[in-house]
Design a protein around this motif. Structure first.
Motif, short mmCIF file in Angstrom:
data_model
loop_
_atom_site.label_atom_id
_atom_site.label_comp_id
_atom_site.label_asym_id
_atom_site.label_seq_id
_atom_site.Cartn_x
_atom_site.Cartn_y
_atom_site.Cartn_z
N LEU A 282 16.90 71.38 85.51
CA LEU A 282 15.74 70.47 85.43
C LEU A 282 14.56 71.12 85.61
O LEU A 282 14.52 72.04 86.49
CB LEU A 282 16.00 69.23 86.22
N SER A 283 13.39 70.51 85.01
CA SER A 283 12.10 71.10 85.26
C SER A 283 11.51 70.90 86.91
O SER A 283 11.98 69.93 87.41
CB SER A 283 10.92 70.45 84.29
N ALA A 284 10.83 71.81 87.15
CA ALA A 284 10.53 71.68 88.65
C ALA A 284 8.97 71.16 88.93
O ALA A 284 8.50 71.34 89.82
CB ALA A 284 10.32 73.36 89.37
N VAL A 285 8.65 70.67 87.67
CA VAL A 285 6.88 70.21 87.55
C VAL A 285 6.90 69.24 88.82
O VAL A 285 5.69 69.21 89.19
CB VAL A 285 7.05 69.77 86.27
N ASN A 286 8.04 68.36 89.28
CA ASN A 286 7.79 67.43 90.47
C ASN A 286 8.20 67.82 91.54
O ASN A 286 8.09 67.00 92.73
CB ASN A 286 8.51 66.28 89.64
N CYS A 287 8.37 69.26 91.60
CA CYS A 287 8.70 69.83 92.90
C CYS A 287 7.60 70.13 93.60
O CYS A 287 6.59 70.69 93.21
CB CYS A 287 9.84 70.86 92.52
N THR A 288 7.78 70.07 95.18
CA THR A 288 6.69 70.85 95.69
C THR A 288 6.52 72.41 95.76
O THR A 288 7.52 72.89 95.20
CB THR A 288 6.87 70.52 97.28
N GLU A 289 5.45 72.83 95.93
CA GLU A 289 5.12 74.36 95.44
C GLU A 289 5.83 75.30 96.27
O GLU A 289 6.26 75.03 97.53
CB GLU A 289 3.59 74.29 95.66
N GLN A 290 6.43 76.28 95.61
CA GLN A 290 7.23 77.25 96.09
C GLN A 290 6.69 78.59 96.12
O GLN A 290 5.20 78.44 96.20
CB GLN A 290 8.75 77.10 95.23
N MET A 291 7.36 79.80 96.04
CA MET A 291 6.71 81.02 95.66
C MET A 291 5.77 81.45 96.58
O MET A 291 4.87 82.36 96.61
CB MET A 291 5.96 81.14 94.23
N GLY A 292 5.98 80.94 98.00
CA GLY A 292 5.12 81.16 99.09
C GLY A 292 3.73 80.69 99.18
O GLY A 292 2.94 81.28 99.91
N LEU A 301 7.33 70.01 103.28
CA LEU A 301 8.51 69.57 103.88
C LEU A 301 9.36 68.76 102.88
O LEU A 301 10.58 69.07 102.82
CB LEU A 301 8.15 68.68 105.10
N PRO A 302 8.86 67.77 102.33
CA PRO A 302 9.59 67.43 101.15
C PRO A 302 9.84 68.05 99.89
O PRO A 302 9.24 69.17 99.85
CB PRO A 302 8.75 65.96 100.62
N HIS A 303 11.01 67.78 99.29
CA HIS A 303 11.25 68.76 98.11
C HIS A 303 10.31 68.17 96.95
O HIS A 303 10.33 68.92 95.94
CB HIS A 303 12.57 68.57 97.63
N PHE A 304 10.05 66.90 96.81
CA PHE A 304 9.36 66.45 95.80
C PHE A 304 7.95 65.92 96.06
O PHE A 304 7.61 65.54 97.09
CB PHE A 304 10.14 65.22 94.91
N ARG A 305 7.12 66.22 95.01
CA ARG A 305 5.52 65.86 95.48
C ARG A 305 5.26 64.35 95.56
O ARG A 305 6.11 63.31 94.98
CB ARG A 305 4.85 66.27 94.12
N MET A 306 4.53 64.18 96.44
CA MET A 306 4.11 62.75 96.79
C MET A 306 3.58 61.83 95.54
O MET A 306 3.67 60.62 95.66
CB MET A 306 3.23 62.66 98.11
N GLY A 307 2.88 62.50 94.64
CA GLY A 307 2.58 61.82 93.48
C GLY A 307 3.75 61.29 92.40
O GLY A 307 3.34 60.41 91.59
N PHE A 308 4.87 61.67 92.87
CA PHE A 308 5.87 61.35 92.12
C PHE A 308 7.11 60.72 92.88
O PHE A 308 7.09 60.62 93.99
CB PHE A 308 6.65 62.58 91.27
N THR A 309 7.64 59.90 92.07
CA THR A 309 8.93 59.09 92.76
C THR A 309 10.11 58.94 91.90
O THR A 309 10.10 59.14 90.90
CB THR A 309 8.26 57.63 93.22
N PRO A 310 11.30 58.75 92.59
CA PRO A 310 12.50 58.94 91.61
C PRO A 310 12.35 57.76 90.78
O PRO A 310 11.93 56.68 91.14
CB PRO A 310 13.43 58.92 92.92
N SER A 311 12.91 58.02 89.76
CA SER A 311 12.98 56.78 88.68
C SER A 311 14.05 55.99 88.88
O SER A 311 14.69 56.07 89.94
CB SER A 311 13.22 57.38 87.23
#
Length: 448
Positions: A282-292, A301-311
């Motif tokens: 799956l696309s990581a577009v909605n995940c919190t920023e990685q790569m340091g 701390l969350p895995h998913f961005r606050m501007g997005f929510t599970p469908s």
């Protein structure tokens, strides 16, 4: 809908009066949880916008439950009679720098509170993988993040305001109420309506996260403590196949002047070269920023961005807590079921949580490992697999997450909570006639 996805809420939906009782919205669509797997037993949902209003509604009805952000997968929050929504009560009441606490109304979500705190120079000790859950609902079900030194989210609770079955407003605090407080914080919705929560806060902090791929299971077996202690918060994702952990997410505090070059290898796992979703395809577009990439605590701390929510898409969730001293044995026990589990699974997540002293917490007096399952939405198939998992985890006295799916017999579940009888006595004080009791509580706390 295909596999789990994450979509941005439209401003229209966020502004809509979704919780009005008997609204046209409910006439068109039955009231369900966010994943759509559970349909609530009544659409009588009444909106409260103040403590007084909440008291009036509680006094008016013989049977009632508070319904929050609907992130539970079972009937723990269900009612056949009446619901009260406190979602309109979502304001910060006070911030006390001297006491290092913030007091909020119980309808507030972590996603609302976190940016406010950060702007004021403060932070919470941890967050769950999804920031969209309500603070009161998360704390009363012992929902958690990860980290060997991090207790679940309820360990930040310093005080609670609860409206009891009689309509009385009770305030309980860590400082003054001892065992009563420790019994009430993880209250499972049985004591009354939580209207205010006071949380411990700390100075704000920055974080970064790196992801590693394909950690050999043998390395996890031999170096478990070192691996889960390698960051402030560490999550391990696996589909239980190929004797490996698919992804290791390491979230670390950013120290002043710290710009370390990450190791290309971590116990045999390889550093990811791009942002990843826990489900790799799956696309990581909605995940919190990685790569340091450095960022504030609430954006790492969350895995998913606050501007997005599970469908309201198709997934089910289960989770079991075992003592951390038995973590490796428990992981290997579940791994033996890989061919039964994997056909029905999106992904599993392994997280550590420190011990707490709340009577009904799955982490009561034991540092724990949580073994989480995100399932495809096929309950008949999952229902057959869960007893297998529960049997494998039985030697470790596994405790299920209160808000997720499990099939443990009530007597077995009850036997794993040493303070259950005291908790039921506390419930009797707050709710002597069972106004807040529902089928879930009747079966799992009181059933034979």
């Amino acid at each position: 809908m295909k596999k789990r996805t994450f979509i941005k809420l439209s401003s229209t939906l966020m502004a809509a009066p979704v919780f009005s009782p008997l609204s046209e919205w409910f006439a068109a669509e039955k009231l369900k949880n966010w994943a759509g797997n559970f349909e609530y037993s009544t659409d009588k949902l009444y909106k409260a916008n103040s403590v007084k209003n909440t008291q009036e509604l509680i006094k008016k009805y013989d049977k009632v439950k508070v319904l929050g952000t609907r992130h539970c997968f079972n009937n723990i929050a269900d009612s056949k009679h009446n619901f009260i929504s406190l979602r309109d009560m979502d304001q910060v009441i006070s911030l006390d720098p001297k006491a290092r606490t913030v007091t909020v109304e119980s309808g507030m979500s972590y996603g609302q509170l976190a940016p406010y705190l950060d702007k004021k120079g403060y932070a919470l000790h941890n967050l769950a993988s999804l920031p969209h859950i309500s603070i009161a609902g998360a704390c009363t079900t012992a929902t958690h993040g990860s980290g060997v030194k991090n207790g679940n989210l309820s360990t930040a609770v310093a005080a609670l305001e609860i409206i009891t079955a009689s309509g009385e407003v009770r305030t309980l605090s860590r400082a003054k109420d001892g065992d009563t407080f420790r019994g009430a914080v993880v209250g499972l919705g049985a004591l009354g309506a939580i209207t205010k929560v006071t949380l411990d806060i700390q100075p704000t902090y920055q974080m970064r996260q790196y992801v590693y791929e394909n950690l050999p299971l043998d390395q996890l077996r031999d170096h478990f403590e070192a691996i889960v202690s390698s960051g402030y918060s560490v999550s391990l994702f696996t589909d239980w196949q190929k004797k490996r952990i698919n992804e290791v997410w390491i979230k670390s505090l950013l120290e002043k002047g710290d710009a370390p070059k990450p190791k290309s290898e971590f116990y045999g796992a390889k550093l990811a070269t791009k942002n990843l979703h826990p489900i790799a395809e799956l696309s990581a577009v909605n995940c919190t920023e990685q790569m340091g990439v450095p960022g504030p605590w609430y954006e790492r701390l969350p895995h998913f961005r606050m501007g997005f929510t599970p469908s309201s898409g198709k997934e089910l969730q289960s989770e079991y807590f075992v003592p951390r001293k038995n973590a490796v044995e428990a992981i290997l026990a579940v791994e033996r079921l890989r061919d039964h589990i994997s056909p029905h699974l999106f992904i599993s997540e392994l997280r550590t949580i420190d011990a707490d002293n709340f009577w009904m917490s799955p982490c009561y007096i034991q540092p724990s490992l949580a073994i989480h399952f995100t399932w495809k939405q096929d309950w008949p198939a999952v229902k057959k697999v869960l007893p297998m998992i529960e049997k494998e985890l039985a030697p470790f006295q596994a405790r299920p997450h209160w808000g997720k799916l499990f099939t443990l017999a009530p007597a077995t579940l009850q036997s794993r909570y040493a303070r259950l009888d005291e908790f039921k006595e506390l419930v009797k004080q707050f709710d002597p006639k069972g106004k807040f009791r529902n089928d879930f509580l009747a079966m799992n706390l009181y059933g034979a």
